[in-house]
Design a protein around this motif. Structure first.
Motif, PDB file in Angstrom:
ATOM      1  N   GLY A 133      35.548  42.234  41.958  1.00  0.00           N
ATOM      2  CA  GLY A 133      34.706  41.446  42.449  1.00  0.00           C
ATOM      3  C   GLY A 133      33.991  41.525  41.628  1.00  0.00           C
ATOM      4  N   VAL A 134      34.196  42.254  39.784  1.00  0.00           N
ATOM      5  CA  VAL A 134      33.351  40.907  38.722  1.00  0.00           C
ATOM      6  C   VAL A 134      34.322  40.269  38.372  1.00  0.00           C
ATOM      7  CG1 VAL A 134      32.832  42.063  36.418  1.00  0.00           C
ATOM      8  CG2 VAL A 134      32.670  43.866  37.592  1.00  0.00           C
ATOM      9  N   ARG A 135      35.499  40.224  38.789  1.00  0.00           N
ATOM     10  CA  ARG A 135      36.382  39.438  38.382  1.00  0.00           C
ATOM     11  C   ARG A 135      36.361  37.721  38.649  1.00  0.00           C
ATOM     12  NH1 ARG A 135      43.294  38.406  36.593  1.00  0.00           N
ATOM     13  NH2 ARG A 135      43.436  36.183  36.462  1.00  0.00           N
ATOM     14  N   ARG A 136      36.261  38.164  40.643  1.00  0.00           N
ATOM     15  CA  ARG A 136      36.027  37.572  41.232  1.00  0.00           C
ATOM     16  C   ARG A 136      34.686  36.271  40.443  1.00  0.00           C
ATOM     17  NH1 ARG A 136      37.418  39.236  45.094  1.00  0.00           N
ATOM     18  NH2 ARG A 136      35.024  40.483  45.442  1.00  0.00           N
ATOM     19  N   ARG A 137      33.275  37.454  40.220  1.00  0.00           N
ATOM     20  CA  ARG A 137      32.510  36.392  39.918  1.00  0.00           C
ATOM     21  C   ARG A 137      32.353  35.875  38.735  1.00  0.00           C
ATOM     22  NH1 ARG A 137      27.190  38.494  40.428  1.00  0.00           N
ATOM     23  NH2 ARG A 137      27.603  39.523  42.884  1.00  0.00           N
ATOM     24  N   VAL A 138      33.082  36.249  37.998  1.00  0.00           N
ATOM     25  CA  VAL A 138      33.415  35.740  36.302  1.00  0.00           C
ATOM     26  C   VAL A 138      33.982  34.439  36.760  1.00  0.00           C
ATOM     27  CG1 VAL A 138      34.668  35.095  34.636  1.00  0.00           C
ATOM     28  CG2 VAL A 138      33.616  37.638  35.121  1.00  0.00           C
ATOM     29  N   GLU A 139      35.069  34.319  37.553  1.00  0.00           N
ATOM     30  CA  GLU A 139      35.634  33.407  38.286  1.00  0.00           C
ATOM     31  C   GLU A 139      35.100  31.914  38.605  1.00  0.00           C
ATOM     32  OE1 GLU A 139      40.056  34.635  38.152  1.00  0.00           O
ATOM     33  OE2 GLU A 139      39.342  35.127  39.594  1.00  0.00           O
ATOM     34  N   VAL A 140      34.780  32.840  39.536  1.00  0.00           N
ATOM     35  CA  VAL A 140      33.258  31.951  40.446  1.00  0.00           C
ATOM     36  C   VAL A 140      32.089  31.223  39.624  1.00  0.00           C
ATOM     37  CG1 VAL A 140      31.607  31.325  42.421  1.00  0.00           C
ATOM     38  CG2 VAL A 140      34.050  32.714  42.703  1.00  0.00           C
ATOM     39  N   GLY A 141      31.538  32.098  38.500  1.00  0.00           N
ATOM     40  CA  GLY A 141      30.679  31.084  38.268  1.00  0.00           C
ATOM     41  C   GLY A 141      30.892  30.501  37.011  1.00  0.00           C
ATOM     42  N   LEU A 142      32.844  30.689  36.037  1.00  0.00           N
ATOM     43  CA  LEU A 142      32.527  29.745  35.286  1.00  0.00           C
ATOM     44  C   LEU A 142      33.194  28.032  35.440  1.00  0.00           C
ATOM     45  CD1 LEU A 142      33.429  32.626  32.391  1.00  0.00           C
ATOM     46  CD2 LEU A 142      31.553  31.096  32.469  1.00  0.00           C
ATOM     47  N   ARG A 143      33.671  28.422  37.088  1.00  0.00           N
ATOM     48  CA  ARG A 143      34.527  27.033  37.296  1.00  0.00           C
ATOM     49  C   ARG A 143      34.069  26.290  37.809  1.00  0.00           C
ATOM     50  NH1 ARG A 143      39.430  31.059  40.060  1.00  0.00           N
ATOM     51  NH2 ARG A 143      40.643  30.307  38.377  1.00  0.00           N
ATOM     52  N   VAL A 144      32.277  26.041  37.686  1.00  0.00           N
ATOM     53  CA  VAL A 144      31.628  25.576  39.214  1.00  0.00           C
ATOM     54  C   VAL A 144      30.882  24.869  37.763  1.00  0.00           C
ATOM     55  CG1 VAL A 144      32.063  26.370  41.088  1.00  0.00           C
ATOM     56  CG2 VAL A 144      30.467  27.675  39.802  1.00  0.00           C
ATOM     57  N   LEU A 145      30.598  25.111  36.699  1.00  0.00           N
ATOM     58  CA  LEU A 145      29.391  24.980  35.779  1.00  0.00           C
ATOM     59  C   LEU A 145      29.101  23.234  36.086  1.00  0.00           C
ATOM     60  CD1 LEU A 145      30.022  26.249  32.362  1.00  0.00           C
ATOM     61  CD2 LEU A 145      29.079  27.639  34.221  1.00  0.00           C
ATOM     62  N   ASP A 146      27.938  23.233  36.123  1.00  0.00           N
ATOM     63  CA  ASP A 146      27.285  21.597  36.858  1.00  0.00           C
ATOM     64  C   ASP A 146      26.780  20.840  35.364  1.00  0.00           C
ATOM     65  OD1 ASP A 146      25.643  19.354  37.641  1.00  0.00           O
ATOM     66  OD2 ASP A 146      24.165  20.011  38.668  1.00  0.00           O
TER      67      ASP A 146
END
Length: 341
Positions: A133-146
């Motif tokens: 769950g931690v890794r998933r949150r890292v990946e989702v957050g860093l991939r969608v920087l606006d």
């Protein structure tokens, strides 16, 4: 004040709240006081985190002072909390229920969750799920920087998922993660499980190599100027608004001063950066002219950390995403050693 006395004040506040607010169905402790001995001294810069459980969503109350104790009051719904196994698999919620963190539980539902979490917290299946769950949150957050969002929002959107890589080994090591001091906690966990040599690389993902203690003190002085100005502005529309008022000031500044004095000035920059960005998010919304006037000091912080532009932050995010498999190996080893005892 001792931790036990501070927690007793929090319990009293919850009871008073439940008498006047029937929508509160229960409450638990969270945050840094979990697991602290009752007779330990509560640091002057620390708050007591309380989570209220409700049937329906409500605005976070945030920081408030009650009988000399700084409380940080959040909320969660039953739907967000889920059932016992949902909580057991959550790196956010499971630490609240692994020990004696219940404050109020009229229905008994929280106790059921607590028993399941206590029994299965160290089970490798659930440890892996929380780490995933931690890794998933890292990946989702860093991939969608606006890159089109306001600058302060861009910085927050990059900072928090980046910092979760510090939370990751703590979760693997069965250690309660913290918010503001997560890098210090990561250093302790990595050292305990034989990976102290990896910590400098972890810290560099946030600060690009860091700046000296003197420069950190300069940034703290600049932050004090903008913080005190924002504290006088309306902040009700911001989930972190209460953190930027008088009640939250010791947490930010006394906590940072303590870290700098302890030689942890690079770690202190995490919450300095977060607070600077939050202040400018408020200014950009309610006082844009002042935001432009005060922006150079914030820009200097970003420049020192090597993330002055959206392109800089994108490069750092991509580099961290590419490094995640290596960190996964470290996390897996920490988890195996922690579970083995």
């Amino acid at each position: 004040m001792r931790v036990g006395a501070a927690r007793a004040v929090a319990v009293g506040w919850v009871r008073e709240r439940m008498r006047v607010d029937s929508s509160v169905r229960g409450a638990v402790f969270s945050g840094s006081t979990l697991g602290m001995p009752e007779d330990a001294e509560l640091p002057a810069w620390s708050d007591v985190d309380v989570v209220l459980v409700r049937d329906s969503p409500a605005t976070k109350l945030g920081k408030l002072t009650h009988r000399g104790v700084l409380l940080d009051v959040g909320t969660v719904t039953w739907a967000e909390l889920g059932g016992p196994e949902d909580v057991l698999g959550s790196w956010v919620f499971a630490p609240m229920f692994r020990g004696d963190g219940l404050i109020a539980d009229p229905s008994g539902r929280l106790a059921v969750i607590g028993r399941r979490v206590a029994a299965g917290f160290a089970d490798p299946v659930w440890v892996r799920r929380r780490c995933a769950g931690v890794r998933r949150r890292v990946e989702v957050g860093l991939r969608v920087l606006d890159a089109e969002a306001p600058p302060a929002e861009q910085v927050l959107a990059w900072t928090f998922p980046t910092s979760l890589v510090a939370v990751w080994p703590a979760v693997a090591g069965l250690v309660d993660p913290t918010v503001r001091r997560r890098y210090v906690r990561a250093a302790e966990v990595l050292a305990r499980f034989g990976f102290a040599g990896r910590y400098p690389q972890l810290l560099t993902t946030l600060d690009g190599g860091g700046v000296g203690a003197g420069r950190v003190r300069e940034h703290l002085a600049g932050l004090a100027v903008v913080f005190d100005e924002v504290a006088r502005l309306p902040r009700a529309g911001f989930g972190f608004g209460a953190d930027l008022g008088a009640a939250g000031r010791p947490v930010v500044f006394d906590g940072a001063v303590e870290l700098v004095a302890a030689g942890r000035h690079r770690e202190a920059m995490f919450w300095v950066l977060v607070t600077y960005a939050r202040c400018h998010a408020v200014l950009g919304s309610v006082a844009p002219r002042r935001e432009r006037v005060l922006r150079p000091a914030f820009a200097a912080v970003l420049a020192d950390l090597g993330v002055a532009s959206a392109a800089d932050r994108r490069r750092r995010a991509d580099a961290l995403l590419a490094a995640l498999p290596g960190w996964q190996a470290v996390v897996d080893a920490v988890a195996a050693r922690a579970v083995a005892g």
